[in-house]
Write a protein that holds these residues in place. Structure first.
Motif, PDB file in Angstrom:
ATOM      1  N   SER A 121      14.231   7.325   8.236  1.00  0.00           N
ATOM      2  CA  SER A 121      12.898   7.451   7.317  1.00  0.00           C
ATOM      3  C   SER A 121      13.428   7.108   5.294  1.00  0.00           C
ATOM      4  O   SER A 121      12.530   7.337   4.652  1.00  0.00           O
ATOM      5  N   ILE A 122      14.797   7.579   4.825  1.00  0.00           N
ATOM      6  CA  ILE A 122      14.922   7.554   4.015  1.00  0.00           C
ATOM      7  C   ILE A 122      15.267   5.385   3.222  1.00  0.00           C
ATOM      8  O   ILE A 122      14.338   5.163   2.626  1.00  0.00           O
ATOM      9  N   ALA A 123      15.153   5.089   4.706  1.00  0.00           N
ATOM     10  CA  ALA A 123      15.308   3.179   4.401  1.00  0.00           C
ATOM     11  C   ALA A 123      13.723   2.953   4.687  1.00  0.00           C
ATOM     12  O   ALA A 123      13.834   2.326   2.850  1.00  0.00           O
ATOM     13  N   LYS A 124      12.854   4.280   5.161  1.00  0.00           N
ATOM     14  CA  LYS A 124      11.758   3.638   5.047  1.00  0.00           C
ATOM     15  C   LYS A 124      11.008   3.288   3.538  1.00  0.00           C
ATOM     16  O   LYS A 124      10.563   2.871   3.295  1.00  0.00           O
ATOM     17  N   VAL A 125      11.364   4.864   3.010  1.00  0.00           N
ATOM     18  CA  VAL A 125      11.117   5.375   1.388  1.00  0.00           C
ATOM     19  C   VAL A 125      11.431   4.165   0.485  1.00  0.00           C
ATOM     20  O   VAL A 125      10.596   4.007   0.035  1.00  0.00           O
ATOM     21  N   ALA A 126      13.474   3.796   0.387  1.00  0.00           N
ATOM     22  CA  ALA A 126      13.316   3.256  -0.041  1.00  0.00           C
ATOM     23  C   ALA A 126      13.285   1.823   0.167  1.00  0.00           C
ATOM     24  O   ALA A 126      12.600   0.429  -1.193  1.00  0.00           O
ATOM     25  N   GLY A 127      12.371   0.903   1.286  1.00  0.00           N
ATOM     26  CA  GLY A 127      12.627  -0.219   1.331  1.00  0.00           C
ATOM     27  C   GLY A 127      10.025  -0.305   0.566  1.00  0.00           C
ATOM     28  O   GLY A 127       9.711  -1.489   0.828  1.00  0.00           O
ATOM     29  N   GLY A 128       9.808   0.781   0.219  1.00  0.00           N
ATOM     30  CA  GLY A 128       8.928   0.907  -0.493  1.00  0.00           C
ATOM     31  C   GLY A 128       7.384   0.584   0.444  1.00  0.00           C
ATOM     32  O   GLY A 128       7.654   1.235   1.440  1.00  0.00           O
ATOM     33  N   GLY A 129       6.368  -0.008  -0.132  1.00  0.00           N
ATOM     34  CA  GLY A 129       5.185   0.568   1.291  1.00  0.00           C
ATOM     35  C   GLY A 129       4.185   1.836   0.571  1.00  0.00           C
ATOM     36  O   GLY A 129       4.652   2.549   0.275  1.00  0.00           O
ATOM     37  N   HIS A 130       2.889   1.635   0.039  1.00  0.00           N
ATOM     38  CA  HIS A 130       2.719   2.992   0.200  1.00  0.00           C
ATOM     39  C   HIS A 130       1.981   3.546   1.473  1.00  0.00           C
ATOM     40  O   HIS A 130       1.315   3.170   2.286  1.00  0.00           O
ATOM     41  N   VAL A 131       2.540   5.176   1.588  1.00  0.00           N
ATOM     42  CA  VAL A 131       1.594   5.692   2.306  1.00  0.00           C
ATOM     43  C   VAL A 131       1.234   7.284   1.439  1.00  0.00           C
ATOM     44  O   VAL A 131       1.685   7.258   0.375  1.00  0.00           O
ATOM     45  N   ARG A 132       0.124   7.381   2.170  1.00  0.00           N
ATOM     46  CA  ARG A 132      -0.312   8.433   1.076  1.00  0.00           C
ATOM     47  C   ARG A 132      -0.189  10.007   1.723  1.00  0.00           C
ATOM     48  O   ARG A 132      -0.127  10.506   2.972  1.00  0.00           O
ATOM     49  N   THR A 133       0.435  10.622   0.800  1.00  0.00           N
ATOM     50  CA  THR A 133       0.145  12.133   1.071  1.00  0.00           C
ATOM     51  C   THR A 133       0.008  12.983   0.116  1.00  0.00           C
ATOM     52  O   THR A 133      -0.488  12.274  -0.681  1.00  0.00           O
ATOM     53  N   THR A 134       0.093  14.107   0.607  1.00  0.00           N
ATOM     54  CA  THR A 134      -0.788  15.202  -0.837  1.00  0.00           C
ATOM     55  C   THR A 134      -0.320  16.555  -0.706  1.00  0.00           C
ATOM     56  O   THR A 134       0.704  16.783   0.403  1.00  0.00           O
ATOM     57  N   LEU A 135      -0.640  17.746  -2.103  1.00  0.00           N
ATOM     58  CA  LEU A 135      -0.242  18.728  -1.974  1.00  0.00           C
ATOM     59  C   LEU A 135      -0.815  19.585  -0.667  1.00  0.00           C
ATOM     60  O   LEU A 135       0.371  20.494  -0.252  1.00  0.00           O
ATOM     61  N   THR A 136      -1.657  19.202  -0.234  1.00  0.00           N
ATOM     62  CA  THR A 136      -2.050  20.290   1.052  1.00  0.00           C
ATOM     63  C   THR A 136      -2.179  19.726   2.389  1.00  0.00           C
ATOM     64  O   THR A 136      -2.935  20.473   3.179  1.00  0.00           O
ATOM     65  N   GLY A 137      -1.154  18.324   2.292  1.00  0.00           N
ATOM     66  CA  GLY A 137      -1.212  17.893   4.424  1.00  0.00           C
ATOM     67  C   GLY A 137      -2.698  17.391   3.790  1.00  0.00           C
ATOM     68  O   GLY A 137      -3.259  16.361   3.259  1.00  0.00           O
ATOM     69  N   VAL A 138      -3.100  16.694   5.375  1.00  0.00           N
ATOM     70  CA  VAL A 138      -4.163  15.961   5.524  1.00  0.00           C
ATOM     71  C   VAL A 138      -5.309  16.192   5.398  1.00  0.00           C
ATOM     72  O   VAL A 138      -5.234  17.534   5.163  1.00  0.00           O
ATOM     73  N   THR A 139      -6.196  15.593   4.684  1.00  0.00           N
ATOM     74  CA  THR A 139      -6.740  15.302   4.271  1.00  0.00           C
ATOM     75  C   THR A 139      -8.564  15.821   4.758  1.00  0.00           C
ATOM     76  O   THR A 139      -8.729  14.807   6.148  1.00  0.00           O
ATOM     77  N   VAL A 140      -8.957  17.297   4.488  1.00  0.00           N
ATOM     78  CA  VAL A 140     -10.768  17.305   5.461  1.00  0.00           C
ATOM     79  C   VAL A 140     -11.388  16.027   5.190  1.00  0.00           C
ATOM     80  O   VAL A 140     -12.325  16.069   3.994  1.00  0.00           O
ATOM     81  N   GLY A 141     -11.933  15.306   6.025  1.00  0.00           N
ATOM     82  CA  GLY A 141     -13.249  14.252   5.613  1.00  0.00           C
ATOM     83  C   GLY A 141     -12.490  12.643   6.135  1.00  0.00           C
ATOM     84  O   GLY A 141     -13.273  11.695   5.320  1.00  0.00           O
ATOM     85  N   VAL A 142     -11.341  12.373   5.387  1.00  0.00           N
ATOM     86  CA  VAL A 142     -10.703  11.578   5.220  1.00  0.00           C
ATOM     87  C   VAL A 142      -9.534  11.035   7.101  1.00  0.00           C
ATOM     88  O   VAL A 142     -10.072  10.424   7.631  1.00  0.00           O
ATOM     89  N   ASP A 143      -8.844  12.064   6.757  1.00  0.00           N
ATOM     90  CA  ASP A 143      -8.084  11.859   8.096  1.00  0.00           C
ATOM     91  C   ASP A 143      -8.395  13.052   8.848  1.00  0.00           C
ATOM     92  O   ASP A 143      -8.413  12.274  10.392  1.00  0.00           O
ATOM     93  N   VAL A 144      -8.950  13.512   9.291  1.00  0.00           N
ATOM     94  CA  VAL A 144      -9.205  15.023  10.505  1.00  0.00           C
ATOM     95  C   VAL A 144     -10.948  15.373   9.522  1.00  0.00           C
ATOM     96  O   VAL A 144     -10.647  15.495   8.885  1.00  0.00           O
ATOM     97  N   SER A 145     -11.281  16.107  11.138  1.00  0.00           N
ATOM     98  CA  SER A 145     -12.093  16.616  10.418  1.00  0.00           C
ATOM     99  C   SER A 145     -12.126  18.574   9.755  1.00  0.00           C
ATOM    100  O   SER A 145     -10.876  18.431   9.738  1.00  0.00           O
TER     101      SER A 145
END
Length: 479
Positions: free
Chosen positions: A209-233
């Motif tokens: 996981s650390i290697a993946k974070v250090a390797g860059g690449g965009h992932v979407r994280t939020t303060l409240t977790g998965v987003t309603v209407g985008v990731d889940v209902s």
């Protein structure tokens, strides 16, 4: 006892022999040899399951704020209630009182009545469920090794489907052998090996996981977790939040086997002191790994974090490292199965011995001289009963591949009574805490809050179980 003896029929008079008495505790039972170190290994083996690799998913449902907060809250609750339970091992005095060998014995000594039956039902149903669940989980890790090699050879686009059933059978065959270990006290070496394996695969998951974070690449994280209407209902967000809270709460629970672990510790220093030290080491070590794996896993995968990033193929390369990690998971679960099965074995065998004490099939011990290993004592009832249990759990695992969803429901039903309610009620009885005093009130509030957590987690598990049943096909191949 002569080495040539092929049958042992011990009577009470045997214990008057001075040579034998040196090997007995003050209550006439075999002398215990466990220490805080072996107890720590048992705890870590019981607590750090392969579920540590699914914590990234749980954090993804809760977000950067609630995720770590829930992890730390249940860490503190589990440690606090485990110290209360450790003090109840002896009754009425935690140091000089009479020993209680099982959780049911402790509840009988302090609370009595129908609560003893409730404790037994919650504890042993949970133990049976966990052993079935571990059979499924271990086979998934074994299959992951084969699939990882397939992906490396043929490419990531190939399905590489593999049946779990042969690997469940292999796991069961190993357990058939290990289940003949007579009792928990003889299990410390296996727990130490399993604890080392849990550190190994947790560290590999963290490192990747650390290697993946250090390797860059965009992932979407939020303060409240998965987003309603985008990731889940909206409804999915609620159910997933419930499931995530339940997963984290149950990830710390080891109260089902705490008393049995404490019963392996020698009496000097006092068992409750050694057990509290072991609990401190076990829970703090577990929390460290949980926080690191959960947070770095979420940082690496974001809101799309898989349920298990080693068997769910969040990572494909380096394939040899993924293979090694999954082998470590399988070895750890081999040991963890025994940690949870031994109390159940002991309960059934003790009950049968008390009810049919004159039956040589149940109580007789036959000595077998094994080359290079010395004498091993075979009990025919133990051999038949434990063999039958392992076979039945393996068959159930094969028939119900969605059983892990049901295990969440069992966990919800046993978490509150075993981890919170009984330890608090027994502490109140032991310390004679006055009703409606400040301490009594906040202990009751803690108990009720944890009951609410169990109820919402049970609701989440039921919803997940319904979804699994809708798509269930008998003998389907697990991926």
């Amino acid at each position: 006892m002569q080495k040539t003896s092929m049958f042992i029929d011990q009577s009470a008079g045997d214990y008057e022999n001075g040579g034998i008495q040196k090997n007995l505790d003050d209550d006439g039972r075999p002398k215990r040899t466990g220490t805080w170190l072996t107890a720590s290994a048992h705890i870590i083996t019981a607590v750090i399951g392969s579920g540590v690799l699914s914590l990234a998913w749980a954090i993804a449902q809760l977000g950067w704020v609630a995720g770590p907060a829930v992890l730390m809250a249940f860490s503190c609750i589990t440690y606090f209630t485990s110290t209360l339970l450790a003090d109840c091992y002896r009754a009425p005095d935690p140091v000089h009182g009479k020993r209680n060998y099982t959780y049911m014995d402790v509840v009988r000594a302090y609370l009595g009545g129908r609560k003893v039956q409730l404790c037994g039902l919650a504890q042993y149903a949970n133990l049976v469920g966990i052993t079935i669940g571990y059979t499924i989980t271990a086979s998934i890790s074994m299959v992951a090794v084969k699939r990882s090699n397939c992906f490396h050879k043929h490419g990531h686009h190939v399905k590489c489907q593999t049946s779990n059933y042969p690997f469940m059978a292999i796991f069961a065959c190993i357990q058939l052998l290990l289940s003949q270990i007579p009792n928990f006290d003889k299990l410390s070496w296996l727990s130490i090996v399993a604890a080392v394996m849990s550190f190994a695969y947790s560290s590999i998951g963290l490192g990747l996981s650390i290697a993946k974070v250090a390797g860059g690449g965009h992932v979407r994280t939020t303060l409240t977790g998965v987003t309603v209407g985008v990731d889940v209902s909206g409804s999915e967000k609620v159910w997933r939040t419930f499931q995530a809270i339940g997963d984290i709460a149950f990830a710390y629970a080891y109260s089902t086997v705490l008393i049995e672990i404490q019963d392996t510790i020698k009496s000097s220093p006092p068992e409750n002191k050694s057990m509290k030290r072991a609990s401190s080491i076990g829970v703090s070590t577990t929390t460290l790994f949980y926080v690191l794996c959960g947070l770095f896993g979420y940082a690496a995968f974001g809101n799309d974090a898989p349920g298990n990033f080693l068997t769910g193929f969040g990572f494909y390369e380096p394939f040899w490292l993924i293979d090694f990690a999954n082998v470590c998971i399988a070895i750890h679960l081999i040991g963890a199965y025994q940690v949870f099965a031994q109390p159940l074995f002991g309960f059934v065998e003790g009950w049968c011995s008390r009810n049919w004490s004159d039956n040589k099939f149940i109580t007789g011990e036959h000595a077998v001289d094994i080359p290079f290993c010395g004498i091993y004592y075979v009990n025919f009832f133990r051999l038949v009963w434990r063999t039958a249990y392992v076979i039945v759990t393996a068959v159930i695992a094969m028939i119900f591949p969605f059983f892990n969803d049901f295990l969440g429901l069992i966990g919800a039903g046993s978490f509150w009574p075993l981890t919170v309610y009984f330890p608090i009620e027994m502490h109140i009885a032991q310390a004679k805490i006055p009703k409606y005093s400040f301490r009594w009130i906040w202990l009751k509030i803690l108990s009720w809050v944890c009951l609410v957590v169990s109820l919402i987690a049970a609701a989440g598990s039921i919803q997940g179980l319904i979804q699994s049943l809708k798509t269930y096909k008998p003998f389907q191949t697990q991926e």
